[in-house]
Design a protein around this motif. Structure first.
Motif, PDB file in Angstrom:
ATOM      1  N   GLU A  56       0.733  -1.317   0.017  1.00 17.64           N
ATOM      2  CA  GLU A  56       0.146   0.085  -0.030  1.00 17.64           C
ATOM      3  C   GLU A  56       0.854   1.311  -0.075  1.00 17.64           C
ATOM      4  O   GLU A  56       0.088   2.341  -0.195  1.00 17.64           O
ATOM      5  CB  GLU A  56      -0.975   0.083   1.166  1.00 17.64           C
ATOM      6  CG  GLU A  56      -0.307   0.432   2.670  1.00 17.64           C
ATOM      7  CD  GLU A  56       0.173  -0.909   3.341  1.00 17.64           C
ATOM      8  OE1 GLU A  56       0.335  -0.574   4.399  1.00 17.64           O
ATOM      9  OE2 GLU A  56       0.198  -2.012   2.524  1.00 17.64           O
ATOM     10  N   LEU A  57       2.135   1.191   0.349  1.00 20.83           N
ATOM     11  CA  LEU A  57       3.065   2.403   0.180  1.00 20.83           C
ATOM     12  C   LEU A  57       4.214   2.410  -0.965  1.00 20.83           C
ATOM     13  O   LEU A  57       4.787   3.336  -0.873  1.00 20.83           O
ATOM     14  CB  LEU A  57       3.722   2.428   1.630  1.00 20.83           C
ATOM     15  CG  LEU A  57       2.987   2.848   2.940  1.00 20.83           C
ATOM     16  CD1 LEU A  57       3.680   2.746   4.109  1.00 20.83           C
ATOM     17  CD2 LEU A  57       2.006   3.842   2.570  1.00 20.83           C
ATOM     18  N   SER A  58       3.681   1.455  -2.088  1.00 24.27           N
ATOM     19  CA  SER A  58       4.557   1.362  -2.978  1.00 24.27           C
ATOM     20  C   SER A  58       4.415   2.617  -4.091  1.00 24.27           C
ATOM     21  O   SER A  58       5.274   2.595  -4.999  1.00 24.27           O
ATOM     22  CB  SER A  58       4.402  -0.110  -3.785  1.00 24.27           C
ATOM     23  OG  SER A  58       3.186  -0.215  -4.378  1.00 24.27           O
ATOM     24  N   ARG A  59       3.415   3.148  -3.972  1.00 27.30           N
ATOM     25  CA  ARG A  59       3.178   4.271  -4.778  1.00 27.30           C
ATOM     26  C   ARG A  59       2.760   5.512  -3.858  1.00 27.30           C
ATOM     27  O   ARG A  59       1.952   5.628  -3.147  1.00 27.30           O
ATOM     28  CB  ARG A  59       1.945   4.069  -5.961  1.00 27.30           C
ATOM     29  CG  ARG A  59       2.348   2.719  -6.871  1.00 27.30           C
ATOM     30  CD  ARG A  59       0.889   2.578  -7.686  1.00 27.30           C
ATOM     31  NE  ARG A  59       0.441   3.452  -8.298  1.00 27.30           N
ATOM     32  CZ  ARG A  59      -0.604   3.473  -9.232  1.00 27.30           C
ATOM     33  NH1 ARG A  59      -1.065   2.281  -9.255  1.00 27.30           N
ATOM     34  NH2 ARG A  59      -1.060   4.435  -9.771  1.00 27.30           N
ATOM     35  N   VAL A  76       6.688  -0.818   0.900  1.00 26.58           N
ATOM     36  CA  VAL A  76       7.195   0.334   0.170  1.00 26.58           C
ATOM     37  C   VAL A  76       7.837   0.242  -1.208  1.00 26.58           C
ATOM     38  O   VAL A  76       8.043   0.975  -1.993  1.00 26.58           O
ATOM     39  CB  VAL A  76       8.436   1.140   1.285  1.00 26.58           C
ATOM     40  CG1 VAL A  76       7.752   1.455   2.491  1.00 26.58           C
ATOM     41  CG2 VAL A  76       9.438   0.553   1.561  1.00 26.58           C
ATOM     42  N   GLN A  77       8.625  -0.852  -1.348  1.00 24.96           N
ATOM     43  CA  GLN A  77       9.182  -1.258  -2.617  1.00 24.96           C
ATOM     44  C   GLN A  77      10.118   0.129  -3.036  1.00 24.96           C
ATOM     45  O   GLN A  77      11.019   0.378  -2.127  1.00 24.96           O
ATOM     46  CB  GLN A  77       8.184  -1.689  -3.573  1.00 24.96           C
ATOM     47  CG  GLN A  77       7.520  -2.757  -3.231  1.00 24.96           C
ATOM     48  CD  GLN A  77       6.431  -3.400  -4.381  1.00 24.96           C
ATOM     49  OE1 GLN A  77       6.339  -3.034  -5.468  1.00 24.96           O
ATOM     50  NE2 GLN A  77       5.658  -4.308  -3.949  1.00 24.96           N
ATOM     51  N   PRO A  92      15.424  -2.791   1.976  1.00 26.68           N
ATOM     52  CA  PRO A  92      15.495  -1.345   2.425  1.00 26.68           C
ATOM     53  C   PRO A  92      14.053  -0.895   2.661  1.00 26.68           C
ATOM     54  O   PRO A  92      13.055  -1.448   2.249  1.00 26.68           O
ATOM     55  CB  PRO A  92      16.070  -0.542   1.242  1.00 26.68           C
ATOM     56  CG  PRO A  92      15.570  -1.448   0.031  1.00 26.68           C
ATOM     57  CD  PRO A  92      15.635  -2.913   0.606  1.00 26.68           C
ATOM     58  N   PRO A  93      13.993   0.094   3.644  1.00 26.89           N
ATOM     59  CA  PRO A  93      14.989   1.010   3.961  1.00 26.89           C
ATOM     60  C   PRO A  93      15.634   0.350   5.350  1.00 26.89           C
ATOM     61  O   PRO A  93      15.234  -0.307   5.969  1.00 26.89           O
ATOM     62  CB  PRO A  93      14.483   2.225   4.554  1.00 26.89           C
ATOM     63  CG  PRO A  93      12.817   1.952   4.645  1.00 26.89           C
ATOM     64  CD  PRO A  93      12.802   0.541   3.910  1.00 26.89           C
ATOM     65  N   MET A  94      16.679   0.724   5.595  1.00 20.94           N
ATOM     66  CA  MET A  94      17.740   0.246   6.756  1.00 20.94           C
ATOM     67  C   MET A  94      16.906   0.771   8.106  1.00 20.94           C
ATOM     68  O   MET A  94      16.325   1.938   8.039  1.00 20.94           O
ATOM     69  CB  MET A  94      18.967   0.654   6.575  1.00 20.94           C
ATOM     70  CG  MET A  94      19.779   0.275   5.522  1.00 20.94           C
ATOM     71  SD  MET A  94      19.660  -1.807   5.391  1.00 20.94           S
ATOM     72  CE  MET A  94      20.760  -1.994   6.890  1.00 20.94           C
TER      73      MET A  94
END
Length: 366
Positions: free
Chosen positions: A124-127, A159-160, A189-191
């Protein structure tokens, strides 16, 4: 529940035996064991009472798969009087979740997913266009008493290519709404160091005992410096066991280092309730007893500590004049196999078993 109901000879977590009298959904009297009178006497010998358990991380929107379940199945039927849905819904459907809450016996509050689509899909946070600031702000205005924070799932599969940017946008939303952020941590990622740098007082790290490579402890089991700095800023640690986010090994690192949970939660939904490894909040609490935490510590984490985070101290106490918000449970001897999210098993010699819950004027037997 208009007649006086007496919970006879029930033990508080510190071992004191009392009678608790309830009428019209309120606690009207607390006496020494055996002294109270009422129209209905319930013999609670052998049972403990605490203020109602609070599970800070559940998924209670059954319309979404795989992360969804019925409110009361993961609430009062398991002895949990208050549950917090951890971002199942974004702005598009938070109103539906609230409507469901109004029909349930369990008290439900929510973290708003910063993605307006919520868990309609699991990336849901990839875009970034799915993070609609105006929609989120309007949802927070419309559901002010229901939404207690924002939820951002900041791990690679969610997040991709968006990387850390969704958390930066969540931070902006947090400033505008004056709401804290619950941050799901997982694979990079993210770290994890990037994530921790953006977290502030009262924000929540959930899944803090996950066993993935991008976790909060180094290869020697020592806490990362960035974690210690975040804790000094007032960041809150939540368990969020889930299907893939609790490791006995990491939990043992944390206890040895003195990194204790602020709140113990399940990340429960239908699949991991029925098939494990979560099953229930009681099962997760039992794991912390196995790890060496006292009964007082584990119950404190799902009562007073959680209530204080919510700024609702009445949910974390037992006091005459308050609503009857109570969990009855037993601490039972017996061998039980406990399984973490890595498939590692441990054998405990005692376990917590809920017996019932009082909330919103009703009693539900477990």
């Amino acid at each position: 529940m208009g007649d006086k109901v007496v919970l006879r000879n029930v033990k508080t977590v510190n071992g004191h035996a009392v009678d608790i009298v309830i009428a019209f959904g309120k606690i009207v009297e607390i006496t020494r064991a055996g002294e109270a009178s009422g129209s209905e006497i319930r013999d609670c010998t052998g049972q403990y009472v605490s203020s109602g358990w609070i599970d800070m991380h559940v998924h209670a929107f059954p319309e979404f798969e795989p992360y969804g379940d019925e409110i009361d199945e993961i609430g009062v039927k398991q002895g949990v009087t208050t549950i917090l849905d951890a971002g199942s819904c974004g702005a598009d459907r938070i109103g539906e979740l609230r409507g469901n809450a109004e029909r349930a016996h369990t008290r439900l509050l929510a973290f708003l997913n910063i993605s307006h689509i919520g868990l309609e899909r699991v990336d849901e946070l990839s875009r970034l266009e799915w993070i609609d600031v105006e929609k989120a702000l309007q949802a927070c205005r419309d559901h002010k008493e229901f939404i207690v924070g924002l939820k951002a799932r900041i791990s690679r599969s969610v997040v991709q290519r968006s990387g850390i940017e969704p958390l930066r946008l969540a931070r902006v939303l947090s400033y505008e709404t004056h709401l804290p952020i619950m941050v799901h941590i997982g694979s990079a990622p993210p770290m994890i160091e990037e994530v921790l740098e953006l977290m502030e007082n009262k924000d929540i790290i959930t899944h803090y005992l996950n066993g993935k490579p991008n976790n909060l402890f180094d290869s020697q089991g020592d806490p990362l410096p960035e974690l210690l700095a975040a804790l000094n800023r007032g960041v809150h640690l939540d368990v969020g066991h889930g299907t893939a986010s609790f490791s006995f090994k990491v939990a043992e690192y944390a206890r040895k280092a003195g990194i204790r949970p602020d709140t113990i939660s399940t990340d429960i939904y239908r699949a991991n309730r029925l098939n494990g490894p979560v099953y229930s909040l009681a099962n997760v609490l039992t794991k912390f007893l196995y790890l060496g935490y006292s009964l007082e510590e584990v119950i404190y984490a799902v009562t007073e500590k959680a209530a204080n985070w919510l700024n609702r101290p009445e949910l974390g106490r037992i006091q005459a004049g308050d609503e009857a918000n109570l969990t009855l449970f037993e601490l039972k001897p017996g061998k039980i196999t406990l399984t973490d999210s890595e498939g590692e098993e441990r054998i405990a010699d005692q376990y917590i078993e809920p017996r019932g819950a009082f909330v919103n004027g009703t009693f539900t037997e477990c």
